[in-house]
Write a protein that holds these residues in place. Structure first.
Motif, PDB file in Angstrom:
ATOM      1  N   ASN A  61       5.190  -5.392  -0.666  1.00 17.04           N
ATOM      2  CA  ASN A  61       6.570  -5.083  -0.298  1.00 17.04           C
ATOM      3  C   ASN A  61       7.401  -4.658  -1.494  1.00 17.04           C
ATOM      4  O   ASN A  61       8.614  -4.482  -1.379  1.00 17.04           O
ATOM      5  CB  ASN A  61       7.234  -6.285   0.387  1.00 17.04           C
ATOM      6  CG  ASN A  61       7.512  -7.424  -0.592  1.00 17.04           C
ATOM      7  OD1 ASN A  61       6.832  -7.548  -1.607  1.00 17.04           O
ATOM      8  ND2 ASN A  61       8.484  -8.262  -0.289  1.00 17.04           N
ATOM      9  N   ASP A  62       6.772  -4.493  -2.666  1.00 21.26           N
ATOM     10  CA  ASP A  62       7.508  -4.118  -3.866  1.00 21.26           C
ATOM     11  C   ASP A  62       7.547  -2.600  -4.000  1.00 21.26           C
ATOM     12  O   ASP A  62       6.493  -1.958  -4.050  1.00 21.26           O
ATOM     13  CB  ASP A  62       6.839  -4.732  -5.101  1.00 21.26           C
ATOM     14  CG  ASP A  62       7.600  -4.431  -6.382  1.00 21.26           C
ATOM     15  OD1 ASP A  62       8.756  -3.981  -6.287  1.00 21.26           O
ATOM     16  OD2 ASP A  62       7.042  -4.636  -7.465  1.00 21.26           O
ATOM     17  N   PRO A  63       8.728  -1.982  -4.068  1.00 25.40           N
ATOM     18  CA  PRO A  63       8.806  -0.524  -4.165  1.00 25.40           C
ATOM     19  C   PRO A  63       8.033   0.061  -5.335  1.00 25.40           C
ATOM     20  O   PRO A  63       7.498   1.164  -5.240  1.00 25.40           O
ATOM     21  CB  PRO A  63      10.313  -0.264  -4.310  1.00 25.40           C
ATOM     22  CG  PRO A  63      10.962  -1.434  -3.668  1.00 25.40           C
ATOM     23  CD  PRO A  63      10.066  -2.597  -3.966  1.00 25.40           C
ATOM     24  N   ILE A  64       7.943  -0.670  -6.458  1.00 30.27           N
ATOM     25  CA  ILE A  64       7.243  -0.105  -7.608  1.00 30.27           C
ATOM     26  C   ILE A  64       5.744   0.001  -7.339  1.00 30.27           C
ATOM     27  O   ILE A  64       5.058   0.863  -7.881  1.00 30.27           O
ATOM     28  CB  ILE A  64       7.521  -0.913  -8.902  1.00 30.27           C
ATOM     29  CG1 ILE A  64       7.214  -0.043 -10.130  1.00 30.27           C
ATOM     30  CG2 ILE A  64       6.732  -2.199  -8.935  1.00 30.27           C
ATOM     31  CD1 ILE A  64       7.688  -0.633 -11.431  1.00 30.27           C
ATOM     32  N   ILE A  69      -3.285  -8.376   0.810  1.00 31.70           N
ATOM     33  CA  ILE A  69      -1.832  -8.498   0.954  1.00 31.70           C
ATOM     34  C   ILE A  69      -1.253  -9.106  -0.326  1.00 31.70           C
ATOM     35  O   ILE A  69      -1.755 -10.111  -0.825  1.00 31.70           O
ATOM     36  CB  ILE A  69      -1.473  -9.368   2.168  1.00 31.70           C
ATOM     37  CG1 ILE A  69      -2.112  -8.794   3.441  1.00 31.70           C
ATOM     38  CG2 ILE A  69       0.041  -9.467   2.330  1.00 31.70           C
ATOM     39  CD1 ILE A  69      -1.889  -9.644   4.682  1.00 31.70           C
ATOM     40  N   GLY A  70      -0.183  -8.482  -0.816  1.00 31.52           N
ATOM     41  CA  GLY A  70       0.351  -8.887  -2.110  1.00 31.52           C
ATOM     42  C   GLY A  70      -0.421  -8.206  -3.221  1.00 31.52           C
ATOM     43  O   GLY A  70      -0.773  -8.821  -4.227  1.00 31.52           O
ATOM     44  N   THR A  71      -0.679  -6.938  -3.031  1.00 28.52           N
ATOM     45  CA  THR A  71      -1.558  -6.159  -3.896  1.00 28.52           C
ATOM     46  C   THR A  71      -1.142  -6.176  -5.355  1.00 28.52           C
ATOM     47  O   THR A  71      -1.966  -6.308  -6.253  1.00 28.52           O
ATOM     48  CB  THR A  71      -1.581  -4.695  -3.388  1.00 28.52           C
ATOM     49  OG1 THR A  71      -2.099  -4.699  -2.065  1.00 28.52           O
ATOM     50  CG2 THR A  71      -2.401  -3.822  -4.280  1.00 28.52           C
ATOM     51  N   GLY A  72       0.150  -6.006  -5.606  1.00 26.00           N
ATOM     52  CA  GLY A  72       0.616  -5.928  -6.978  1.00 26.00           C
ATOM     53  C   GLY A  72       0.437  -4.534  -7.550  1.00 26.00           C
ATOM     54  O   GLY A  72      -0.123  -3.633  -6.926  1.00 26.00           O
TER      55      GLY A  72
END
Length: 276
Positions: A112-115, A84-87
């Motif tokens: 949760n970051d679209p990029i 979780i929070g892969t980046g």
């Protein structure tokens, strides 16, 4: 990459990325020398480096810890990972490290970051024997993460929960410790928690305050927890030796050293623990 607002098509869906303010995942990408960031991320990254020139070294040491911890757990027979929070993908990714040791490893990435979603296909290229999947969700929605992760992972068998450089963006008032407890409560005995976290234990108070205030003004929350505060995330678990340690001193024999890691303070902790 340039622009103020950018529309991207991930191959799964189209979405808009806000490039008017920095994002931790894109700043991390810049620290690692990546290209999936915007001028606003680079600008804030340079301001952080001006305060503490070792920030990029800490970022690389953090990534190296993830490689070593994954290698360690895969070597112990763990075949399932929930990251979780892969980046933004940076090779080798967690699944590549795990599947090198156990080719049939199953890995679920979550961010949760679209990029990150835009580059998710890079996270799905694993071994024929293994499984890799990506889901778009926020750590603050553990029920959603667990529900969707169950579609890929067998929660009756051990799972390694990976929270790398994530919880220092979640303050106590948002229930950081409860989020970890909630996620762990869904995992069976024999599961593990692997985690890293930024700290101000080794830096001047004025320097840390400047960094956190600068990020706060840009809309990024940073919580620099002490060793004791970080250790609380592992309450009720059995820490793997050497326990809570600065990043580069946790089982250094499992990976290659990061250039510059021994030349000064490493402002981050890492640990791995077993759920009995």
């Amino acid at each position: 990459m340039t622009g103020q607002d950018t529309d991207l098509d991930s191959g799964r869906e189209s979405f808009r990325i806000d490039t008017s303010k920095p994002h931790p995942a894109r700043m991390y990408d810049w620290y690692l020398g990546g290209k999936d960031n915007y001028p606003v991320d680079e600008e804030m990254g340079r301001r952080m480096v001006a305060i503490n020139p070792r920030v990029p070294i800490v970022a690389r040491a953090n990534r190296a810890f993830m490689h070593r911890a994954t290698r360690h757990l895969a070597g112990r027979g763990v075949r399932q990972f929930l990251d979780i929070g892969t980046g933004i993908p940076t090779e080798p990714n967690l699944h590549q490290v795990a599947q090198e040791v156990v080719p049939d490893a199953r890995v679920v990435y979550c961010d949760n970051d679209p990029i990150v979603l835009a580059h998710a296909e890079a996270l799905l290229r694993g071994t024929p024997e293994g499984v890799t999947e990506y889901l778009q969700a926020d750590v603050r929605d553990p029920a959603v993460i667990v529900e969707r992760a169950r579609e890929v992972l067998d929660f009756s068998r051990p799972v390694a929960l990976s929270l790398i450089a994530l919880l220092h963006f979640v303050p106590d008032e948002d229930g950081a410790h409860e989020l970890v407890r909630r996620l762990l409560s869904e995992l069976p005995s024999g599961s593990y928690l692997m985690m890293t976290h930024a700290t101000a234990d080794f830096t001047p108070e004025e320097e840390s305050a400047r960094a956190t205030e600068m990020l706060k003004a840009a809309g990024v929350t940073l919580v620099l927890r002490s060793r004791a505060e970080f250790a609380r995330f592992f309450d009720g678990l059995e820490l793997v030796e050497p326990g809570v340690e600065v990043l580069h001193r946790w089982h250094p024999e499992l990976g290659e050293p990061v250039p510059g890691q021994d030349d000064g303070v490493m402002a981050g902790y890492g640990a791995v623990a077993l759920k009995r």
